[in-house]
Design a protein around this motif. Sequence first.
Motif, mmCIF file in Angstrom:
data_model
loop_
_atom_site.group_PDB
_atom_site.id
_atom_site.type_symbol
_atom_site.label_atom_id
_atom_site.label_comp_id
_atom_site.label_asym_id
_atom_site.label_seq_id
_atom_site.Cartn_x
_atom_site.Cartn_y
_atom_site.Cartn_z
ATOM 1 N N ARG A 121 -0.397 -7.086 9.331
ATOM 2 C CA ARG A 121 0.357 -5.839 9.503
ATOM 3 C C ARG A 121 1.863 -6.104 9.363
ATOM 4 N NH1 ARG A 121 -2.150 -1.584 13.142
ATOM 5 N NH2 ARG A 121 -4.362 -2.079 13.286
ATOM 6 N N VAL A 136 -4.623 -4.937 5.377
ATOM 7 C CA VAL A 136 -4.621 -3.672 6.119
ATOM 8 C C VAL A 136 -5.250 -2.575 5.265
ATOM 9 C CG1 VAL A 136 -2.554 -4.318 7.417
ATOM 10 C CG2 VAL A 136 -2.324 -2.971 5.313
ATOM 11 N N GLU A 155 -3.728 2.264 7.713
ATOM 12 C CA GLU A 155 -2.842 1.402 8.499
ATOM 13 C C GLU A 155 -1.490 1.238 7.802
ATOM 14 O OE1 GLU A 155 -6.098 -1.495 10.715
ATOM 15 O OE2 GLU A 155 -5.515 -1.905 8.640
#
Length: 298
Positions: free
Chosen positions: A256, A278, A282
């Motif tokens: 992330r 991700v 996200e």
Amino acid sequence: MSSDLELAGIIPPLVTPFDANENVDIEKLRAEVRFHLTLGVHGICVTGSTGDGQMLSCEQSVEIAKAAVEEVGGRIPVIAGIIRDSTAEVIRYGKALKEVGVDALQVTPVHYLFQPDEATTLDYYRRITEETGLPVIVYNVIPYALIPATTVYRVLQEIPGVVGVKQSGGNIHHLADLLKAAPTGGAILTAVDDLLYPAYLLGAQGAVSATLTVVPELCVEQWHAVQNGNHKTALEIHNRLLPVWRSIDGPNMTVRIKTALKLQGRDGGLGAHPLTPVSADEESTIRAALVEAGVLGA
């Protein structure tokens, strides 16, 4: 605290860029170091949690640290993280890292499978400092092996080679207990990402946390605002940082973080298995947080 090592201010823990074959991409790491230097950070940390330190061999850790030390050129401290589960392994890594010139080690307690008692914890950090000959920062992060504030206090007071603690686990309440105890043996640094500003007000001498890596410019600005007594600006930045932290805090966290860097035009490389890319949702959440923070155009 060592007279020639100052631990204070904004110390970003850098990501470890991996390529498609899961090898460390040193040139991308070097670029990240240079980027942070231009923003006036007060130190950098490599091979910690944000740098997937638990995945790295001793040889990889040394390669990363060597590159960071070369890029920094003595301008700010370079801290190298060690996340191992035996005293012997920590010392082996530490001695190798010392050879490439890092300024300090950031060391987690042993955490698989049993939590050491207070006497064992003191002996653990004493042995590491004595046998590596390097200053050590206690990385108090492991949820089920959290070192109590009373023990951290003793480590800082009784072991000359321990020069600080990065208080991450246990939220701000443990940090508050430690700050109230006011140890004189080392710096107390916060890693409670959503409460950086309150931590500074309570007396934390700086931070080493993931948000600093994602948006270092805001974190440096906030730190200077606090030091100058400009609390209106510091609070405003706190509210801009909060959604950034919320967007990266979760499963596959280091991936992330790398996505947040990519969205800002930086290249933190890929994640290493079993970390997964991700999802589109996200990434959208991370993008929205960066827009809200004002570091990315809508």
